[in-house]
Design a protein around this motif. Structure first.
Motif, short mmCIF file in Angstrom:
data_model
loop_
_atom_site.label_atom_id
_atom_site.label_comp_id
_atom_site.label_asym_id
_atom_site.label_seq_id
_atom_site.Cartn_x
_atom_site.Cartn_y
_atom_site.Cartn_z
N LYS A 1 0.84 -1.19 0.00
CA LYS A 1 0.00 0.00 0.00
C LYS A 1 0.88 1.25 0.00
O LYS A 1 1.96 1.26 0.60
N PHE A 2 0.38 2.29 -0.65
CA PHE A 2 1.09 3.56 -0.68
C PHE A 2 0.09 4.70 -0.82
O PHE A 2 -1.12 4.46 -1.02
N MET A 3 0.59 5.93 -0.74
CA MET A 3 -0.26 7.11 -0.72
C MET A 3 0.36 8.19 -1.61
O MET A 3 1.58 8.33 -1.68
N THR A 4 -0.50 8.96 -2.30
CA THR A 4 -0.05 10.06 -3.15
C THR A 4 -0.96 11.26 -2.92
O THR A 4 -2.11 11.12 -2.50
N CYS A 5 -0.43 12.44 -3.23
CA CYS A 5 -1.23 13.67 -3.18
C CYS A 5 -0.87 14.51 -4.38
O CYS A 5 0.27 14.47 -4.87
N GLY A 6 -1.85 15.29 -4.88
CA GLY A 6 -1.64 16.06 -6.09
C GLY A 6 -2.37 17.38 -6.09
O GLY A 6 -3.05 17.76 -5.11
N ASP A 7 -2.26 18.08 -7.22
CA ASP A 7 -2.87 19.41 -7.35
C ASP A 7 -4.38 19.35 -7.53
O ASP A 7 -5.01 20.42 -7.64
N ASP A 8 -4.97 18.18 -7.62
CA ASP A 8 -6.43 18.09 -7.72
C ASP A 8 -7.11 18.19 -6.36
O ASP A 8 -8.33 18.04 -6.25
N GLY A 9 -6.34 18.45 -5.28
CA GLY A 9 -6.91 18.64 -3.95
C GLY A 9 -7.26 17.36 -3.23
O GLY A 9 -8.11 17.39 -2.34
N THR A 10 -6.63 16.26 -3.56
CA THR A 10 -6.94 14.99 -2.93
C THR A 10 -5.67 14.28 -2.48
O THR A 10 -4.59 14.48 -3.05
N VAL A 11 -5.83 13.45 -1.47
CA VAL A 11 -4.81 12.49 -1.02
C VAL A 11 -5.41 11.11 -1.25
O VAL A 11 -6.47 10.79 -0.68
N ARG A 12 -4.77 10.30 -2.08
CA ARG A 12 -5.35 9.02 -2.48
C ARG A 12 -4.51 7.87 -1.94
O ARG A 12 -3.27 7.92 -1.98
N LEU A 13 -5.21 6.84 -1.48
CA LEU A 13 -4.58 5.63 -0.96
C LEU A 13 -4.70 4.54 -2.02
O LEU A 13 -5.78 4.34 -2.60
N TRP A 14 -3.61 3.82 -2.27
CA TRP A 14 -3.54 2.84 -3.35
C TRP A 14 -3.11 1.49 -2.82
O TRP A 14 -2.51 1.38 -1.75
N ASP A 15 -3.40 0.48 -3.65
CA ASP A 15 -2.93 -0.89 -3.42
C ASP A 15 -2.24 -1.36 -4.69
O ASP A 15 -2.74 -1.14 -5.79
N LYS B 1 -7.76 1.45 -9.77
CA LYS B 1 -8.63 2.30 -8.96
C LYS B 1 -8.00 2.47 -7.59
O LYS B 1 -7.41 1.55 -7.04
N ASN B 2 -8.12 3.70 -7.05
CA ASN B 2 -7.60 3.95 -5.70
C ASN B 2 -8.54 3.35 -4.65
O ASN B 2 -9.72 3.08 -4.90
N ILE B 3 -8.00 3.14 -3.44
CA ILE B 3 -8.79 2.53 -2.37
C ILE B 3 -9.67 3.58 -1.69
O ILE B 3 -10.86 3.39 -1.54
N ASN B 4 -9.05 4.69 -1.27
CA ASN B 4 -9.77 5.75 -0.58
C ASN B 4 -9.31 7.11 -1.11
O ASN B 4 -8.19 7.23 -1.65
N VAL B 5 -10.15 8.10 -0.92
CA VAL B 5 -9.86 9.47 -1.34
C VAL B 5 -10.06 10.38 -0.14
O VAL B 5 -11.12 10.36 0.50
N LEU B 6 -9.05 11.19 0.20
CA LEU B 6 -9.11 12.16 1.28
C LEU B 6 -9.02 13.55 0.67
O LEU B 6 -8.04 13.86 -0.02
N LYS B 7 -10.04 14.37 0.91
CA LYS B 7 -10.08 15.70 0.32
C LYS B 7 -9.51 16.72 1.30
O LYS B 7 -9.73 16.64 2.51
N THR B 8 -8.73 17.65 0.75
CA THR B 8 -8.21 18.78 1.53
C THR B 8 -8.94 20.04 1.09
O THR B 8 -8.93 20.40 -0.09
#
Length: 628
Positions: free
Chosen positions: A270-284, A290-297
């Motif tokens: 598992k890993f995590m990324t963040c980008g300019d689209d305003g989200t932090v996404r969790l991956w497998d 498809k990402n596992i979860n989406v965290l909005k900032t």
């Protein structure tokens, strides 16, 4: 009775005194009649029949033993000094590393050295001296006595990562390249064994080895994160989301460029990324589509806010993200990701990029590096205000990092400078008080990405001029960069052709005269080409019948055999005469045709020749028939 007892005591005293006098007189007599050692041995051997009762007891001289011990310690110290000197390079060779003087020495103008910034006042009292001694003890933890330079490229080194063993280093920069360094196999060449561009023309923002060291997470200016194996070959690529959807939670991946990425500290898949689209996404790793979860900032007004850095806590209970508006979002992984568990406002100046966030091993405190030239220490148990603050730390890059020492007593970071206006520095603060303990110059450009590997105890610094600085101490550090500089330099093989000496003989005969070098290279090559021995030219076929196994040109094998064997003795000048000369022999002794017709046609009947008049008549009749 009492008198009897007293008399007995007196007698005992008198007998003791007499015994002492007798012993003393006996000893004086012995001393007066002492014999030398040789005479004693001779008398004993003559009297008893043997020389002695055994070996003489060994005598120890303490002074001599201390002198021998001191010599041994000096010899051992000299051997260690020679081993350390073996790491140095001769004055004629190119230096592999720079030896930096101790922190107490004053820096020279030519060499950039490490120094401790502390107040030295002649009127300071004993308490200040004790504090300075304590600071010296903390500063001695930093392994910065030696320095090695690795050349990544011509642009900023924005990402660095080491595997868990400290044997391999990867570096990425604004030149789109990722370079792989192997200290065990590198040697004194100091060159990377692989250079790739996995993300095309996109700057590398983040690189990180997994906990097992077999995969690498790559985040760049592209919207798709990539997973590489240990040798740099692509193993997985995340999917890109639908950029035309308004709700970023409905997309399967990022739709704009990435800023940061990191691995899960406990789950290697598992890993995590963040980008300019305003989200932090969790991956497998097993589900790249498809990402596992989406965290909005989001900002205080509920609008999209861009996260510039994200990180896990050491126990993976918290996810932290630094936002461009100066706030820090913290989510508890044991709860639903609807709203952040801790929303820390005004952590840094609005509009300044939070370039780095690092959790300590207590999983409650973390340090943040902001674009407002500050570094702050926070505690989740009282997150309303920072625990400690350090100011006047210039930061001009989105990836400027901060780090802990292996024992977490120190916190370090790098400073940025404008081109040609100073030197980038590494600054170290004490974690408990945030007092500046140490700082030293690194390069003539900004210090961007830096890390302190706990296993090999070495500092790796990525600079703005494309160099990677490695700081170590031969006494405190182990393996890593030390293994490559300690290897013997391989001697380059001489591939130059040794020409034979030329002897000039102007009066020699032409057959013995050597070429004096007047001819051009073209003439020499043409002459060698014309020589069949030097050019190894195959033998040409003969123009005639051929001899010695060589066939004449233009003839096949059957033609050659028929010409040289079947009609070898024939004269083709007059074929009629050559045939008619066998007519008499054929008539007398027929062999081919006549025996076959001996019974059916014993007399030969030949075709009679027709007259020319008959032929003309036949031709005229044919014409008449055609006309009619």
């Amino acid at each position: 009775m009492e008198q009897d007892d007293l008399e007995e005591m007196k007698l005992m005293r008198e007998t003791k005194s007499t015994k002492k006098t007798d012993n003393s007189s006996f000893q004086e007599g012995l001393s007066s009649h002492t014999l030398p050692d040789d005479e004693k041995k001779d008398s004993m051997s003559s009297l008893m029949g043997f020389s002695g009762f055994g070996k003489k007891a060994r005598q120890f001289d303490i002074n001599e033993m201390m002198a021998v011990a001191k010599r041994r310690v000096a010899d051992a110290y000299e051997e260690k000094r020679k081993i350390r000197d073996d790491l140095d390079v001769d004055a004629d060779d190119e230096t592999l590393y720079v030896t930096m003087p101790s922190c107490n020495e004053t820096p020279s103008d030519n060499i950039r050295v490490s120094q401790i910034e502390k107040a030295k006042d002649d009127d300071s009292d004993d308490e200040d001296n004790l504090e300075d001694d304590a600071e010296d003890g903390i500063a001695s933890i930093v392994p910065c006595s030696h320095e090695i330079s690795l050349g990544h490229g011509a642009k900023t080194v924005s990402a660095l990562s080491l595997d868990t063993s400290g044997a391999r280093l990867i570096s990425g920069g604004h030149d789109y390249d990722i370079k792989f360094w192997d200290f065990n196999a590198m040697g004194t060449s100091m060159s990377a064994f692989r250079n790739i561009q996995p993300c095309g023309c996109h700057q590398i923002r983040s690189l990180e080895y997994s906990s097992s060291g077999d995969t690498i997470l790559v985040c760049s200016g592209n919207a798709q994160a990539k997973i590489l194996d240990r040798d740099g070959f692509e193993a997985m690529e995340c999917i890109k989301g639908d950029q035309y959807l308004f709700d970023m939670a409905k997309t399967k991946g990022h739709v704009s460029m990435l800023n940061c990425g990191c691995w899960h500290p406990k789950d290697r898949e598992k890993f995590m990324t963040c980008g300019d689209d305003g989200t932090v996404r969790l991956w497998d790793v097993n589900t790249p589509k498809k990402n596992i979860n989406v965290l909005k900032t989001k900002s205080a007004q509920g609008k999209k806010a861009i996260p510039t850095h994200c990180a896990y806590s050491k126990d993976a209970k918290y996810i932290i993200a630094g936002v461009q508006n100066g706030t820090i979002h913290v989510w508890d992984t044991r709860k639903a990701f609807v709203h952040p568990t801790f929303l820390m406002k005004n952590c840094h100046a609005n509009g300044s990029d939070i370039s780095c966030l690092k959790f300590s091993y207590d999983n409650q405190t973390f340090v943040s590096r902001g674009g407002d030239d500050s570094m702050k220490l926070w505690d989740l148990r009282s997150y309303k205000k920072p625990v400690n603050v350090a100011l006047n730390l210039p930061n001009a890059f989105l990836t400027t990092s901060c780090f802990y020492s292996p024992d977490e007593k120190l916190i370090g970071t790098g400073t940025s400078v404008k081109k040609g206006q100073g030197e980038g520095k590494l600054v170290f603060f004490e974690k408990s008080t945030f007092n500046k303990v140490m700082e030293f110059s690194v390069a003539d450009s900004s210090v961007v990405n830096c890390l302190w590997h706990p296993k090999i105890n070495q500092l790796f610094v990525g600079c703005g001029n494309g160099e990677i600085k490695v700081f170590f101490d031969p006494q405190k550090s182990r393996r890593g960069a030390i293994t490559c500089i300690s290897k013997a330099k391989k001697k380059s093989e001489s591939r130059e052709m040794i020409l034979p000496p030329r002897i000039i003989t102007p009066h020699a005969l032409p057959m013995f005269r050597q070429n004096q070098g007047g001819a051009t290279m073209k003439k020499v090559k043409d002459k060698q080409r014309a020589d069949p021995v030097k050019s190894r030219k195959p033998e040409t076929p003969l123009a005639g019948a051929g001899k010695g196994g060589r066939v004449a040109s233009g003839l096949s094998l059957s033609q050659f055999v028929s010409k040289n064997l079947a009609v070898k003795n024939l004269d083709d000048s007059n074929p009629r005469e050559s045939i008619l000369r066998h007519a008499k022999e054929a008539a007398e002794n027929p062999f081919w045709v006549s025996p076959a017709y001996a019974k059916t046609q014993p007399r030969t009947i030949l075709v009679e020749e027709e007259n020319e008049d008959d032929e003309e008549e036949d031709a005229s009749q044919a014409k008449k028939l055609k006309l009619s």
